[in-house]
Motif scaffolding. Structure first.
Motif, mmCIF file in Angstrom:
data_model
loop_
_atom_site.group_PDB
_atom_site.id
_atom_site.type_symbol
_atom_site.label_atom_id
_atom_site.label_comp_id
_atom_site.label_asym_id
_atom_site.label_seq_id
_atom_site.Cartn_x
_atom_site.Cartn_y
_atom_site.Cartn_z
ATOM 1 N N GLY A 63 0.765 -1.194 -0.059
ATOM 2 C CA GLY A 63 -0.064 0.043 -0.236
ATOM 3 C C GLY A 63 0.670 1.298 -0.037
ATOM 4 O O GLY A 63 0.445 2.052 -0.692
ATOM 5 N N SER A 64 1.950 1.106 0.666
ATOM 6 C CA SER A 64 2.841 2.375 0.904
ATOM 7 C C SER A 64 3.187 2.902 -0.568
ATOM 8 O O SER A 64 3.487 4.046 -0.731
ATOM 9 N N VAL A 65 3.502 1.965 -1.507
ATOM 10 C CA VAL A 65 4.092 2.351 -2.774
ATOM 11 C C VAL A 65 2.517 2.639 -3.812
ATOM 12 O O VAL A 65 2.595 3.616 -4.374
ATOM 13 N N MET A 66 1.862 1.556 -3.680
ATOM 14 C CA MET A 66 0.559 1.630 -4.675
ATOM 15 C C MET A 66 -0.297 2.745 -4.495
ATOM 16 O O MET A 66 -0.919 3.383 -5.305
ATOM 17 N N GLU A 67 -0.399 3.521 -3.310
ATOM 18 C CA GLU A 67 -1.294 4.591 -3.119
ATOM 19 C C GLU A 67 -0.580 5.955 -3.741
ATOM 20 O O GLU A 67 -1.502 6.918 -4.131
ATOM 21 N N THR A 68 0.712 5.876 -4.215
ATOM 22 C CA THR A 68 1.516 6.898 -4.801
ATOM 23 C C THR A 68 1.524 6.642 -6.045
ATOM 24 O O THR A 68 2.681 7.455 -6.498
ATOM 25 N N VAL A 69 1.283 5.588 -6.693
ATOM 26 C CA VAL A 69 1.674 5.404 -8.212
ATOM 27 C C VAL A 69 1.500 6.435 -8.971
ATOM 28 O O VAL A 69 2.227 6.723 -9.801
ATOM 29 N N SER A 70 0.430 7.277 -9.083
ATOM 30 C CA SER A 70 0.049 8.440 -9.794
ATOM 31 C C SER A 70 1.412 9.477 -9.613
ATOM 32 O O SER A 70 1.523 9.986 -10.843
ATOM 33 N N LEU A 71 2.040 9.437 -8.716
ATOM 34 C CA LEU A 71 3.082 10.230 -8.507
ATOM 35 C C LEU A 71 4.631 9.558 -9.008
ATOM 36 O O LEU A 71 5.478 10.441 -8.857
ATOM 37 N N LEU A 72 4.445 8.207 -9.020
ATOM 38 C CA LEU A 72 5.648 7.731 -9.216
ATOM 39 C C LEU A 72 6.149 7.160 -10.751
ATOM 40 O O LEU A 72 6.969 7.322 -11.024
ATOM 41 N N TYR A 73 4.938 7.002 -11.533
ATOM 42 C CA TYR A 73 5.072 6.671 -12.864
ATOM 43 C C TYR A 73 5.438 7.804 -13.699
ATOM 44 O O TYR A 73 5.179 8.856 -13.546
ATOM 45 N N THR A 74 6.257 7.281 -14.896
ATOM 46 C CA THR A 74 6.553 8.412 -15.850
ATOM 47 C C THR A 74 6.249 7.758 -17.390
ATOM 48 O O THR A 74 6.173 6.415 -17.205
ATOM 49 N N PRO A 75 6.263 8.523 -18.258
ATOM 50 C CA PRO A 75 5.895 7.947 -19.441
ATOM 51 C C PRO A 75 6.948 6.789 -19.909
ATOM 52 O O PRO A 75 6.439 5.970 -20.721
ATOM 53 N N LEU A 76 8.038 7.199 -19.620
ATOM 54 C CA LEU A 76 9.034 6.010 -19.829
ATOM 55 C C LEU A 76 8.759 4.700 -19.377
ATOM 56 O O LEU A 76 9.128 3.689 -20.162
ATOM 57 N N ASP A 77 7.920 4.647 -18.511
ATOM 58 C CA ASP A 77 7.719 3.205 -17.781
ATOM 59 C C ASP A 77 6.990 2.405 -18.603
ATOM 60 O O ASP A 77 6.869 1.230 -18.684
ATOM 61 N N PHE A 78 5.887 3.049 -19.596
ATOM 62 C CA PHE A 78 5.320 2.405 -20.718
ATOM 63 C C PHE A 78 6.028 1.253 -21.748
ATOM 64 O O PHE A 78 5.614 0.569 -22.305
ATOM 65 N N LEU A 79 7.577 1.950 -21.709
ATOM 66 C CA LEU A 79 8.351 1.126 -22.626
ATOM 67 C C LEU A 79 8.241 -0.482 -22.198
ATOM 68 O O LEU A 79 8.565 -1.102 -22.951
ATOM 69 N N PHE A 80 8.215 -0.595 -20.888
ATOM 70 C CA PHE A 80 8.092 -1.984 -20.450
ATOM 71 C C PHE A 80 7.316 -2.800 -20.796
ATOM 72 O O PHE A 80 6.932 -4.014 -21.181
ATOM 73 N N PHE A 81 6.156 -2.354 -21.481
ATOM 74 C CA PHE A 81 4.980 -3.091 -22.011
ATOM 75 C C PHE A 81 4.631 -2.790 -23.411
ATOM 76 O O PHE A 81 3.636 -3.281 -23.986
ATOM 77 N N ALA A 82 5.528 -1.879 -24.041
ATOM 78 C CA ALA A 82 5.149 -1.439 -25.594
ATOM 79 C C ALA A 82 5.303 -2.482 -26.582
ATOM 80 O O ALA A 82 4.721 -2.566 -27.386
#
Length: 625
Positions: free
Chosen positions: A105-124
C-alpha cells in the motif's frame, strides 16, 4: 509458407524475446541505477533473466508461443515494480519486500506520483507480440533446433552460476549498489543465502565498551541525571505517522503547523536532534526501536523473524511494575506481523481494526480522531479500575499520499502549495496535530494529565523519494528558508511531556530512535535488566549512529558530521551536520567511526539473534575474540 515456418521457429521466438529483454533491462538499469553499463547487463543481468524460458524450450517437446508472452509480461511487471519501489524508498527491494503483496500500500497509493511515460516502454512490446500471434504464432511450436537451444541453455546456466558464485563471496553493504554491480537476481540470492547462514560470527561488547565506542564514559544507570523523577506515572506514547521534526514550531502563512504539540512543549522536555533509524519494516521497525532499543535487521522487517521468545521490552518491564499495557492501531494485526510482535513485546491487549470502529474513513483507515476517541473510552475504564496505564497510540491519517478531506484541512495554504505533495503533507500533519490535541484535552478533563508522562515521536520521514518533485523541493526551501536536506528528512521529534517536571526544556544532544527507550526508562526509574544499544539522551552528549537500509552501507552520523557511503548513483559524501554543507573527507576519522559503528551493529545483531528464528548464530564476547 516457407517464410511462415521460419517465423514460427522456436529459435526465432527466443531471439525476439532476447532482444526485447535486453532493451527492457537497459531501460531498467538506466531508471534505477542511473546508467546502463551494457557489459554488466549482457554478462550479469541478461543470462539470469533469460535462463527460465530457454530451459522451458529445451525440456518441453511442444510449447505455445504464449509462454514467451506470459514470461515477458511477468518480467515487465517485476521490473516496473522495482522501479516504483526504488523511486519511493530510494533503495531496491529485497526478496521479502517483493512477496509482501498485502503490504504494498505504501507504494501503490502513490503510483500516480511515481510513474513516468518512460515506464510504458516496459509494455510497449505487447504490440509486437500481438502482431506475431495473429500472423504466425497461432499454434504450438514444434521443437526444432534443439541442439542450438541446448547449447544456449548450457551457456546461460554456466554464466549465471559463475556470476552468482562471485556475488556470494561479497558482503551486501548497500542493496542498490550491490544490485547494480552484481545483478538484481544475484542480489536476492545472496541476501537469502546470508539470511539463512548458520555461521554468522557476532561479537558482544560490554556497556562500558559501548559507551566508549560512542565517545562517552559509562555512568551507572541509577546515577543518571533525573533518574526516576516520573516513577509510577501513567505512560502514553503517541507515534505520529510520517511526522518530521521540521514541522514542530513551524508556521506557514501565519499559521502553526502543530499548534497543539507546540503548546504541549510548555510542559515538555523536547529532543530536537533525533535521527531516523528504521529499516525495511518502516513503522513496525519504529515500534521495535522504541520498545527494544536494539537495531533492526535492516534489509528485512525484523518482526517477520521473531521466534516467540518473550522479549526484554519496555512493555514487559512495565508489566512487572503492575502496569496495564495496551497498543492501538487502526489496521489489521496481520499487517507487519503485529500478531506475533505484540505478544512477544508483552502487551496485555492490542486494539486493532477488529475493535476500533471502521468509521470516519480518511484514505484506507479510520481517522486518527476515531482511534483516539475509541482509546479514550478504554483508558477511562482501565484507570477507573485502579490500574497504572501504558498506552501506545499510533496514528495513521498522515500516511502517504497525505490526502485528507476538505473538512479536515485546517490550514489556509498559499496558492502555490495547494494540491501539491508538500501541501498535502502539511495539511495531514496539521490534522494529526488536531487529533492529538483533542486527546490531550481528554487527559486534562479526566484529571489524568497531571499524573502522566506523554511521549510524542514520529515514526519515519514522509517527504522523500520521487513524489518530491522539483516544485515540492522549492516549496520546502521556501518554508524552511534553506534547501530541503537529508537532515530535514531524517530528523524526527522526540517530545516527553510531564507536567510539573519539565517546563519548555529543549535538549539538543544527538540521538536516534534506539535511544528513546533508555531515556524513558531513566525518567521512570527503571534500571535495565538486559543489554541495550541505545542510551539515555539526558546523560550522554556524544553519539554514533549507523543507519541501515535508507542510507548507503557504511554510512554513519555523529552530532557534528554525516558520512554517506557510495551507492549506485553517488560517490561517498561527507557533510557538516549543522550546516549540511559538503566538507573535505577526513579519511582517518571516517575509518575509525566506520569501525566503531560496525562494532555497534555487530553487538546489536548478536543481541537480536536471541529473539529471531533464522538459523543458529553464534555470538561471541569481545573478551573471547
Amino acid at each position: 509458407m516457407k517464410k511462415t515456418r521460419k517465423l514460427n521457429s522456436p529459435l526465432l521466438v527466443l531471439v525476439i524475446l532476447s532482444v526485447l529483454l535486453l532493451i527492457k533491462l537497459g531501460v531498467f538499469r538506466y531508471l534505477v541505477y542511473g546508467e546502463v553499463s551494457w557489459l554488466r547487463l549482457v554478462a550479469i543481468d541478461f543470462p539470469v533473466f533469460m535462463l527460465l524460458p530457454v530451459l522451458l524450450f529445451v525440456v518441453l517437446r511442444r510449447v505455445s508461443p504464449l509462454v514467451a508472452l506470459i514470461y515477458n509480461l511477468f518480467v515487465s511487471a517485476l521490473l516496473v515494480s522495482i522501479v516504483w519501489y526504488e523511486r519511493y524508498f530510494q533503495t531496491v527491494p529485497s526478496y521479502f519486500d517483493l512477496q509482501q503483496g498485502d503490504q504494498a500500500g505504501s507504494v501503490m497509493e502513490t503510483v500516480s506520483l511515481l510513474y513516468t511515460p518512460l515506464d510504458f516502454l516496459f509494455f510497449a512490446d505487447i504490440l509486437v507480440y500481438a502482431a506475431l500471434f495473429v500472423l504466425y504464432w497461432n499454434r504450438p511450436l514444434t521443437m526444432k533446433n534443439r541442439k542450438k537451444i541446448s547449447v544456449a541453455a548450457f551457456v546461460l546456466v554456466a554464466v549465471s552460476a559463475v556470476t552468482t558464485v562471485v556475488a556470494l563471496q561479497k558482503p551486501i553493504l548497500d542493496m542498490t549498489l550491490f544490485a547494480k554491480e552484481q545483478g538484481f537476481i544475484q542480489t536476492q540470492l545472496v541476501q537469502a543465502a546470508q539470511q539463512n547462514s548458520a555461521s554468522a560470527q557476532m561479537h558482544l561488547v560490554s556497556d562500558e565498551e559501548l559507551a566508549e565506542l560512542k565517545g562517552n564514559e559509562f555512568v551507572p544507570y541509577t546515577e543518571h541525571d533525573r533518574f526516576g523523577i516520573a516513577k509510577d506515572r501513567h505512560l502514553f506514547v503517541i507515534q505520529i505517522e510520517s511526522l518530521q521534526n521540521f514541522a514542530i514550531n513551524q508556521s506557514i502563512n501565519g499559521q502553526e503547523l502543530t499548534p497543539n504539540l507546540n503548546e504541549l512543549l510548555g510542559d515538555s522536555l523536547y529532543f530536537d536532534r533525533m535521527f531516523q533509524q528504521i529499516g525495511a519494516g518502516n513503522t513496525s521497525d519504529a515500534e521495535w526501536l522504541l520498545h527494544m532499543s536494539l537495531m533492526t535487521k535492516g534489509l528485512d522487517p525484523t518482526v517477520n523473524y521473531l521466534n516467540g521468545t518473550p522479549l526484554p521490552s519496555l512493555v514487559n518491564m512495565l508489566n512487572e511494575r503492575d502496569y496495564y499495557t495496551t497498543t492501538y492501531h487502526a489496521d489489521k494485526l496481520e499487517y507487519w506481523n503485529r500478531a506475533e510482535l505484540y505478544p512477544s513485546l508483552g502487551f496485555d491487549y492490542a486494539y486493532s481494526s477488529e475493535e476500533i470502529p471502521n468509521e470516519d474513513l480518511i484514505g484506507l483507515w479510520p481517522s486518527d480522531r476515531t482511534m483516539f476517541q475509541f482509546a479514550e473510552g478504554e483508558i477511562q475504564e482501565q484507570i477507573a479500575s485502579g490500574k497504572k496505564v501504558y498506552a501506545n497510540l499510533m496514528t495513521v491519517t498522515s500516511h502517504t499520499p497525505f490526502e485528507v478531506r476538505e473538512q479536515d484541512k485546517y490550514l489556509e495554504l498559499p496558492e502555490e502549495y495547494v494540491d501539491t505533495y508538500t501541501g498535502n503533507y502539511l495539511q495531514s500533519i496539521r490534522y494529526a496535530d488536531e487529533a492529538v490535541g483533542e486527546f490531550i484535552d481528554f487527559l486534562k478533563a479526566e484529571g489524568i494529565y497531571e499524573e502522566s508522562m506523554i511521549v510524542v515521536n514520529g515514526d519515519h520521514s514522509g517527504l522523500h523519494g520521487r513524489p518530491m518533485t522539483k516544485t515540492d523541493n522549492e516549496l520546502m526551501a521556501g518554508l524552511l528558508g534553506h534547501t530541503y536536506s537529508l537532515k530535514d528528512r531524517f530528523l524526527l521529534p522526540f517530545i516527553i511531556a510531564a507536567p510539573g517536571l519539565f517546563e519548555s526544556e529543549v535538549n539538543s544532544n544527538f540521538g536516534g530512535q534506539v535511544d528513546m527507550m533508555p531515556t524513558i526508562m531513566n525518567l521512570m526509574g527503571i534500571e535495565p535488566q538486559s543489554p541495550m544499544v541505545g542510551h539515555n539522551m539526558l546523560q550522554y552528549e556524544n553519539n554514533l549512529l549507523a543507519v541501515r537500509y535508507y542510507l548507503p552501507g557504511g554510512s554513519y552520523i555523529t552530532g557534528d558530521h554525516m558520512y554517506l557511503g557510495q551507492n549506485a548513483r553517488y560517490p561517498e559524501r561527507y557533510y557538516d551536520f549543522d550546516t549540511m554543507e559538503r566538507i573535505e573527507p577526513d579519511k582517518e576519522t571516517i575509518e575509525q567511526k566506520q569501525e566503531n559503528a560496525l562494532k555497534i551493529l555487530n553487538h546489536s545483531d548478536a543481541l537480536l539473534s536471541n529473539f529471531l528464528d533464522e538459523g543458529e548464530e553464534e555470538a561471541e564476547t569481545g573478551e573471547e575474540s
